[in-house]
Design an enzyme around this catalytic site. Structure first.
Site, PDB file in Angstrom:
ATOM      1  N   MET A   1      -9.248   7.752  -0.182  1.00  0.00           N
ATOM      2  CA  MET A   1     -10.197   8.012   0.920  1.00  0.00           C
ATOM      3  C   MET A   1     -10.792   9.406   0.773  1.00  0.00           C
ATOM      4  SD  MET A   1      -8.047   6.499   4.108  1.00  0.00           S
ATOM      5  CE  MET A   1      -7.036   5.010   3.957  1.00  0.00           C
TER       6      MET A   1
ATOM      7  N   SER B   1       0.870  -1.182   0.000  1.00  0.00           N
ATOM      8  CA  SER B   1       0.000   0.000   0.000  1.00  0.00           C
ATOM      9  C   SER B   1       0.908   1.234   0.000  1.00  0.00           C
ATOM     10  CB  SER B   1      -0.882  -0.044   1.245  1.00  0.00           C
ATOM     11  OG  SER B   1      -1.592   1.148   1.358  1.00  0.00           O
TER      12      SER B   1
ATOM     13  N   ASP C   1      -6.607  -7.092   3.290  1.00  0.00           N
ATOM     14  CA  ASP C   1      -6.011  -5.755   3.444  1.00  0.00           C
ATOM     15  C   ASP C   1      -6.168  -5.242   4.871  1.00  0.00           C
ATOM     16  OD1 ASP C   1      -5.111  -3.161   3.074  1.00  0.00           O
ATOM     17  OD2 ASP C   1      -6.821  -2.507   1.857  1.00  0.00           O
TER      18      ASP C   1
ATOM     19  N   HIS D   1      -0.882  -1.070  -4.418  1.00  0.00           N
ATOM     20  CA  HIS D   1      -2.218  -0.838  -3.862  1.00  0.00           C
ATOM     21  C   HIS D   1      -2.320   0.654  -3.530  1.00  0.00           C
ATOM     22  CE1 HIS D   1      -5.803  -2.164  -1.555  1.00  0.00           C
ATOM     23  NE2 HIS D   1      -5.455  -1.229  -0.681  1.00  0.00           N
TER      24      HIS D   1
ATOM     25  N   MET E   1     -11.548  -6.806   4.171  1.00  0.00           N
ATOM     26  CA  MET E   1     -10.821  -5.874   5.050  1.00  0.00           C
ATOM     27  C   MET E   1     -10.529  -6.565   6.381  1.00  0.00           C
ATOM     28  SD  MET E   1     -10.264  -3.037   3.457  1.00  0.00           S
ATOM     29  CE  MET E   1      -9.497  -2.222   4.862  1.00  0.00           C
TER      30      MET E   1
ATOM     31  N   HIS F   1      -8.035   1.015  -4.495  1.00  0.00           N
ATOM     32  CA  HIS F   1      -9.034   0.704  -3.470  1.00  0.00           C
ATOM     33  C   HIS F   1      -9.787   1.992  -3.133  1.00  0.00           C
ATOM     34  CE1 HIS F   1      -9.613  -0.754   1.007  1.00  0.00           C
ATOM     35  NE2 HIS F   1     -10.755  -0.649   0.355  1.00  0.00           N
TER      36      HIS F   1
ATOM     37  N   ASP G   1      -4.687   3.553  -1.927  1.00  0.00           N
ATOM     38  CA  ASP G   1      -5.851   3.785  -1.075  1.00  0.00           C
ATOM     39  C   ASP G   1      -6.412   5.185  -1.281  1.00  0.00           C
ATOM     40  OD1 ASP G   1      -6.142   1.353   0.492  1.00  0.00           O
ATOM     41  OD2 ASP G   1      -4.144   1.829   1.269  1.00  0.00           O
TER      42      ASP G   1
ATOM     43  N   MET H   1     -12.164   3.939  -1.083  1.00  0.00           N
ATOM     44  CA  MET H   1     -12.930   4.034   0.162  1.00  0.00           C
ATOM     45  C   MET H   1     -13.673   5.354   0.110  1.00  0.00           C
ATOM     46  SD  MET H   1      -9.944   2.526   2.538  1.00  0.00           S
ATOM     47  CE  MET H   1      -8.784   2.850   1.220  1.00  0.00           C
TER      48      MET H   1
END
Ligand code: DX5
Ligand code: ZN
Length: 216
Positions: free
Chosen positions: A36, A7, A174, A32, A136, A65, A34, A67
């Site tokens: 958000m 990540s 993850d 990866h 998760m 990913h 992330d 979120m």
């Protein structure tokens, strides 16, 4: 063969290019990323401009990913920016099937993530449409949290369902994964292992990744 997906935002964000270079040397399978939004999770990271910049910098496939709340609003931007796998949260959208179909139509691999409190059974109807399920093993929002062990049972269960249905769907896990617990995550049936602080929080990424590979 199990795959490792560091990540990237757990690294030094002012030196991402250097961080990527080290991960390239280590031969990782995915990066990866992330994303958000401060609404779906209590933290904000970056938008698709980061994905675009990373895509221009490396050939490592990008595992993005999301979120974010109602991800359908931004699917197109993230795929066009270079997401190879695009994962949305089960809990983030009302029209999950529509989002998944859209991701496939745009020629990225669709994934669906489930939070620690969401049962695997909720994926029953969507599973056949997915390339990936992300289980998760922390509550999303932050890197560096403790691994939630009940995630292992969910992965085992999901693995059983995927085998029974003879699907090719990959399972990704993850959150909170480090050298010490990576074997448990892999043995439960996960195909892709994400690790943030477990890799980028260590002194020598290449050594850490080699050690992880030995254990899985
Ligand atoms: C959590 C993110 C994870 C996280 C991983 O919200 O989705 O990808 O950054 O970091 P570690 O491995 O440190 O838990
Ligand atoms: Zn993640």
């Amino acid at each position: 063969m199990k795959k490792i997906a560091p990540s990237i935002l757990s690294g030094d964000i002012l030196n991402l290019s250097e961080e990527i270079k080290l991960l390239e040397e280590a031969g990782v399978d995915f990066l990866h990323i992330d994303i958000m939004d401060g609404i779906f999770v209590p933290n904000i990271t970056a938008g698709w401009n980061l994905v675009e910049a990373i895509k221009a910098r490396t050939d490592i496939p990008l595992d993005v990913h999301l979120m974010i709340d109602r991800p359908e609003r931004y699917i197109e931007q993230f795929v066009k920016s270079g997401a190879d796998i695009l994962t949305v949260h089960f809990e983030g959208t009302t029209h999950l099937h529509r989002v998944v179909e859209r991701i496939r139509e745009l020629e990225a691999s669709p994934g669906v993530a489930i939070n620690p409190g969401t049962p695997v059974d909720f994926l029953s109807e969507i599973l056949d449409y997915l390339d990936l399920v992300l289980v998760m093993s922390v509550d999303p929002g932050f890197s560096g949290q403790e691994f939630i062990y009940s995630a292992l049972f969910k992965i085992e269960k999901l693995h059983g369902i995927i085998q029974k249905r003879e699907l090719e769907t990959q399972i990704e896990v993850d959150g909170g994964i480090k050298v010490i617990n990576i074997a448990e995550a892999a043995n439960s049936g996960a195909d892709i292992i994400v690790s943030g602080s477990g890799i980028l929080g260590t002194k020598n990424y290449i050594e850490t990744i080699n050690e992880m590979r030995e254990r899985i």
